[in-house]
Design a protein around this motif. Structure first.
Motif, PDB file in Angstrom:
ATOM      1  N   ARG A 133      -1.942   7.783   4.714  1.00 16.59           N
ATOM      2  CA  ARG A 133      -2.597   7.027   3.642  1.00 16.59           C
ATOM      3  C   ARG A 133      -2.861   5.687   3.901  1.00 16.59           C
ATOM      4  N   THR A 134      -1.496   5.059   3.861  1.00 17.81           N
ATOM      5  CA  THR A 134      -1.345   3.795   4.286  1.00 17.81           C
ATOM      6  C   THR A 134      -2.344   3.553   5.458  1.00 17.81           C
TER       7      THR A 134
ATOM      8  N   GLY B 189      -4.479  -0.659  -3.851  1.00 15.37           N
ATOM      9  CA  GLY B 189      -5.501  -0.559  -2.709  1.00 15.37           C
ATOM     10  C   GLY B 189      -6.607  -1.576  -3.192  1.00 15.37           C
TER      11      GLY B 189
ATOM     12  N   TRP C  25      -8.498  -3.289   6.511  1.00 13.80           N
ATOM     13  CA  TRP C  25      -8.082  -4.587   6.000  1.00 13.80           C
ATOM     14  C   TRP C  25      -7.779  -5.474   7.247  1.00 13.80           C
TER      15      TRP C  25
ATOM     16  N   SER D  91      -6.013   2.879   4.631  1.00 19.50           N
ATOM     17  CA  SER D  91      -6.295   1.535   3.778  1.00 19.50           C
ATOM     18  C   SER D  91      -5.982   0.315   4.738  1.00 19.50           C
TER      19      SER D  91
ATOM     20  N   ILE E 263       0.924  -1.299  -0.066  1.00 20.22           N
ATOM     21  CA  ILE E 263      -0.102  -0.137   0.082  1.00 20.22           C
ATOM     22  C   ILE E 263       0.874   1.362   0.151  1.00 20.22           C
TER      23      ILE E 263
END
Length: 358
Positions: A200-201, A140, A208, A204, A134
């Protein structure tokens, strides 16, 4: 000299080893016949699969959900069932079966009834790989994350094997567990550092890491299914060898068992099963711990006896948790990884207390 019986995976186990494992299973009091429990679990999985097709933010009558499978059409109910809930249900069965099977193998491999697949660093490797792709590659898409998780799980297992078995794979399994715990700690620190520095990582990754079946496509199941099936077949083939190994390493060797080879292949099976499940849905806790423990309490030890029941029990637990997650927080949903933790922790506590009373 006992005669060797080559199994499907190429592992050589002895007839005496298998007989010893079965004899140990036969000495254990059985509260529930394994066949009866298997039939009950199979029926439960079927009922929960129908519920998974019918329950959600848009309720669909069970008969209409079943008709939509054979006659897709273009009605709103049929679109919801076929495009959203069928992939979710298939993945729920796949993930639960894989985690239940992986938990049974890990507990047999480590001779620890409270072991779970994450103990060997597989989940940590998958998580680290996901945050890296990522952050570095900007991936993504669920399918891309699934592929990264599979690769990460495989690399982590190879590292655990290299560290824990540096003096030969026939060493004490405690070394493998220690190597897995140590590597998992290192990988968790890498994951934490990347997500802390890259918002940002983190955005995401946080969706998960909770473990979810929502929004997954049928293509993910098609990618992961061969991996999980291969791991399940390998685990089944190792059943007699792991039963013999449960009697002790020295006993296993005296019976002609190639303990190092059995451990190596068992670790490969766990990687395929747990890596495939984590790639499909993210980390889902407690399934690999609770299900094999409960099955063993109900029917006794013996991996070839418990493994099919763990497959069914894992699928039932994940499907039930996913359905419950859609209901308890309407109109929103709770992710399946959160619900399994809520369900699994009290269940494990009850099993421990009831076992202590006996």
């Amino acid at each position: 000299m006992p005669a060797r019986l080559p199994d499907a995976s190429g592992t050589a186990a002895t007839a005496d080893a298998g007989a010893a494992g079965e004899a140990q299973a036969d000495r254990t009091p059985r509260r529930v016949p394994a066949v009866a429990l298997g039939v009950a679990l199979a029926v439960l999985v079927a009922v929960l699969a129908v519920a998974s097709l019918a329950v959600g933010s848009r309720p669909v009558p069970p008969d209409a959900a079943l008709r939509a499978l054979w006659d897709p059409g273009s009605s709103p109910d049929a679109l919801v069932v076929n495009q959203l809930r069928v992939p979710r249900t298939v993945l729920g069965v796949l993930v639960g079966a894989a985690l239940g099977c992986a938990g049974a193998v890990v507990q047999a491999l480590t001779r620890n009834p409270l072991a779970e697949p994450g103990l060997l660093g597989v989940n940590a490797g998958a998580a680290a790989a996901v945050v890296v792709v990522i952050s570095v590659l900007g991936v993504g898409a669920p399918l891309g994350l699934a592929a990264a998780a599979l690769v990460g799980a495989g690399l982590a297992t190879a590292a655990v094997l290299a560290i824990g078995a540096s003096r030969g794979v026939s060493g004490d399994p405690v070394r493998l567990v220690l190597a897995g715990v140590a590597l998992a700690a290192c990988l968790h620190s890498v994951t934490g550092a990347v997500t802390l520095l890259d918002s940002r990582t983190f955005d995401s990754y946080r969706f998960w890491v909770v473990g979810s079946l929502e929004g997954r496509q049928l293509g993910t199941a098609l990618v992961v299914a061969p991996v999980v099936v291969a791991g399940g077949v390998l685990a089944w083939a190792l059943g007699r060898g792991l039963d013999a190994l449960a009697l002790g390493q020295d006993v296993g060797r005296s019976l002609g068992l190639r303990t190092g080879r059995v451990r190596l292949l068992a670790l490969l099976a766990v990687t395929l099963l747990c890596g495939g499940a984590t790639a499909a849905a993210g980390p889902v806790s407690f399934v690999g711990l609770v299900v094999p423990h409960a099955v063993r309490l109900l029917v006794g030890p013996g991996l070839r006896r418990t493994l099919p029941l763990c497959v069914l029990g894992g699928a039932a637990l994940v499907l039930a948790s996913d359905v419950v997650g859609r209901v308890v927080a309407r109109p929103a949903e709770l992710e399946v990884g959160i619900v399994t933790a809520f369900v699994g922790a009290p269940l494990l506590l009850w099993l421990a207390l009831s076992g202590a009373r006996r």
